[in-house]
Design a protein around this motif. Structure first.
Motif, PDB file in Angstrom:
ATOM      1  N   THR A  41       0.839  -1.209   0.000  1.00  0.00           N
ATOM      2  CA  THR A  41       0.000   0.000   0.000  1.00  0.00           C
ATOM      3  C   THR A  41       0.867   1.249   0.000  1.00  0.00           C
ATOM      4  O   THR A  41       2.019   1.230   0.431  1.00  0.00           O
ATOM      5  N   ARG A  42       0.281   2.319  -0.473  1.00  0.00           N
ATOM      6  CA  ARG A  42       1.004   3.589  -0.445  1.00  0.00           C
ATOM      7  C   ARG A  42      -0.006   4.720  -0.270  1.00  0.00           C
ATOM      8  O   ARG A  42      -0.961   4.821  -1.042  1.00  0.00           O
ATOM      9  N   VAL A  43       0.224   5.516   0.747  1.00  0.00           N
ATOM     10  CA  VAL A  43      -0.649   6.668   0.978  1.00  0.00           C
ATOM     11  C   VAL A  43       0.048   7.911   0.461  1.00  0.00           C
ATOM     12  O   VAL A  43       1.225   8.131   0.738  1.00  0.00           O
ATOM     13  N   THR A  44      -0.669   8.718  -0.293  1.00  0.00           N
ATOM     14  CA  THR A  44      -0.110  10.003  -0.725  1.00  0.00           C
ATOM     15  C   THR A  44      -1.024  11.117  -0.234  1.00  0.00           C
ATOM     16  O   THR A  44      -2.225  11.111  -0.521  1.00  0.00           O
ATOM     17  N   SER A  45      -0.456  12.040   0.540  1.00  0.00           N
ATOM     18  CA  SER A  45      -1.236  13.183   1.029  1.00  0.00           C
ATOM     19  C   SER A  45      -0.920  14.393   0.157  1.00  0.00           C
ATOM     20  O   SER A  45       0.248  14.782   0.046  1.00  0.00           O
ATOM     21  N   PHE A  46      -1.944  14.948  -0.423  1.00  0.00           N
ATOM     22  CA  PHE A  46      -1.725  16.094  -1.308  1.00  0.00           C
ATOM     23  C   PHE A  46      -1.918  17.403  -0.547  1.00  0.00           C
ATOM     24  O   PHE A  46      -2.999  17.681  -0.032  1.00  0.00           O
ATOM     25  N   LYS A  47      -0.837  18.143  -0.480  1.00  0.00           N
ATOM     26  CA  LYS A  47      -0.830  19.419   0.247  1.00  0.00           C
ATOM     27  C   LYS A  47      -0.817  20.560  -0.766  1.00  0.00           C
ATOM     28  O   LYS A  47      -0.888  20.329  -1.966  1.00  0.00           O
ATOM     29  N   VAL A  48      -0.628  21.777  -0.256  1.00  0.00           N
ATOM     30  CA  VAL A  48      -0.472  22.916  -1.163  1.00  0.00           C
ATOM     31  C   VAL A  48       0.668  22.576  -2.130  1.00  0.00           C
ATOM     32  O   VAL A  48       1.736  22.151  -1.694  1.00  0.00           O
ATOM     33  N   PRO A  49       0.431  22.691  -3.437  1.00  0.00           N
ATOM     34  CA  PRO A  49       1.461  22.258  -4.397  1.00  0.00           C
ATOM     35  C   PRO A  49       2.768  23.038  -4.258  1.00  0.00           C
ATOM     36  O   PRO A  49       2.759  24.225  -3.932  1.00  0.00           O
ATOM     37  N   SER A  50       3.869  22.331  -4.502  1.00  0.00           N
ATOM     38  CA  SER A  50       5.180  22.980  -4.501  1.00  0.00           C
ATOM     39  C   SER A  50       5.325  23.815  -5.783  1.00  0.00           C
ATOM     40  O   SER A  50       4.519  23.700  -6.702  1.00  0.00           O
ATOM     41  N   LYS A  51       6.399  24.586  -5.839  1.00  0.00           N
ATOM     42  CA  LYS A  51       6.690  25.379  -7.039  1.00  0.00           C
ATOM     43  C   LYS A  51       6.802  24.477  -8.257  1.00  0.00           C
ATOM     44  O   LYS A  51       6.275  24.757  -9.329  1.00  0.00           O
ATOM     45  N   GLU A  52       7.518  23.380  -8.044  1.00  0.00           N
ATOM     46  CA  GLU A  52       7.740  22.400  -9.112  1.00  0.00           C
ATOM     47  C   GLU A  52       6.402  21.821  -9.600  1.00  0.00           C
ATOM     48  O   GLU A  52       6.152  21.719 -10.800  1.00  0.00           O
ATOM     49  N   GLU A  53       5.544  21.487  -8.648  1.00  0.00           N
ATOM     50  CA  GLU A  53       4.243  20.914  -9.017  1.00  0.00           C
ATOM     51  C   GLU A  53       3.385  21.946  -9.742  1.00  0.00           C
ATOM     52  O   GLU A  53       2.715  21.638 -10.732  1.00  0.00           O
TER      53      GLU A  53
END
Ligand code: AMP
Ligand code: MG
Length: 277
Positions: free
Chosen positions: A88-100
């Motif tokens: 399993t893998r959890v990904t939490s999406f936060k305020v995007p980085s500059k790169e994103e």
């Protein structure tokens, strides 16, 4: 009762969140019975995940969305916590980085999509780009409004390539949210979870309702359905989500793959080794 059928947003149906009772409790089981049923379901889920990993043919993507304090973290801990971390893998999406931010909005999500044989959990997701982004006007309307089609196409792509998708909106009401904010203040172990944004976002309650309703109405498809999960009661929320995930995986009728070795030959070698010590 099939929670899958009952709570799934019919593709194309218009969702009115006010009309959905966040306090809903499954009729039938008492809380104790429901908790026992839930434990059995998490055991079953472990087995199903193991099978998915062994089969290595498909993957599962679970998307969790909801307002602040709706219970996204708790759902992950309780429903998916018992699974084997290896698959399993959890990904939490936060305020995007500059790169994103320098890429299209799906870039960071596509990279986090689960690989074959594994379960991916999105704690927030690409939907933030039509939720917070819309409510706060972070991009122009003509840009975010095109994103629903892109999201549907993206999810169709994942599905065509072997990913099952289940999307859960954790539905709490205003009173429940305030209650949970209070618990965060009163419990020193929860203080760290408090953010100023919790309160500023709460002031945009109606704007979020409208944005969530659009998401649920425009992006529930046969291959990537949305479910509105009544989430005021955590135990009911856990039971219902575990049940929907288990039913979906059960229906796949997965099988352990045939061994790649000749089992008769391997048994012969084993006996030989046993004899010679
Ligand atoms: P939390 O889930 O409490 O850790 O908070 C994460 C924060 O990141 C929330 O306030 C989200 O609204 C914000 N966030 C996530 N994705 C995006 C996005 N694409 N654009 C702007 N803010 C985002
Ligand atoms: Mg938060």
């Amino acid at each position: 009762m099939s929670y899958f059928k009952e709570l799934r947003v019919e593709p194309g149906a218009r969702v009115d969140l006010e009309a959905i009772d966040a306090d809903f409790r499954p009729d039938g089981p008492s809380r104790d019975e429901a908790e026992e049923e839930f434990r059995e379901l998490t055991e079953e889920l472990r087995g199903l995940q193991h099978l998915m990993y062994a089969e290595d043919k498909r993957s599962l993507l679970v998307v969790l969305q909801g307002r602040d304090a709706a219970g996204k973290d708790g759902t992950i801990r309780h429903v998916f916590g018992p699974m084997n971390p290896q698959g399993t893998r959890v990904t939490s999406f936060k305020v995007p980085s500059k790169e994103e931010l320098a890429h299209d909005f799906l870039w960071r999500c596509h990279k986090a999509a689960p690989k074959r044989g594994t379960v991916g959990i999105f704690n927030r997701s690409h939907y933030e780009d039509v939720l917070v982004v819309r409510v706060h006007g972070l991009v122009e309307r003509d840009i975010w409004s095109r994103r629903f089609d892109h999201i549907n196409a993206f999810e169709r792509l994942l599905s065509d390539e072997g990913t099952l998708i289940l999307k859960f909106f954790l539905h709490i009401d205003r009173e429940e949210q305030l209650e949970r904010f209070k618990k965060r203040i009163d419990n020193p172990k929860k203080n760290w979870k408090i953010s100023d944004a919790d309160y500023s976002e709460r002031r945009h309650w109606e704007a979020y309702t409208e944005a969530f309703e659009d998401v649920l109405s425009k992006c529930s498809t046969d291959v990537a359905p949305w479910f509105v999960i009544p989430a005021n009661r955590k135990w009911a929320r856990n039971l219902v989500i575990a049940d929907i995930v288990a039913q979906t995986l059960r229906d796949l009728e997965m099988r352990f793959p045939e061994p790649e070795v000749d089992m008769a030959e391997i048994r012969r070698k084993y006996h030989e080794a046993e004899r010679s010590g």
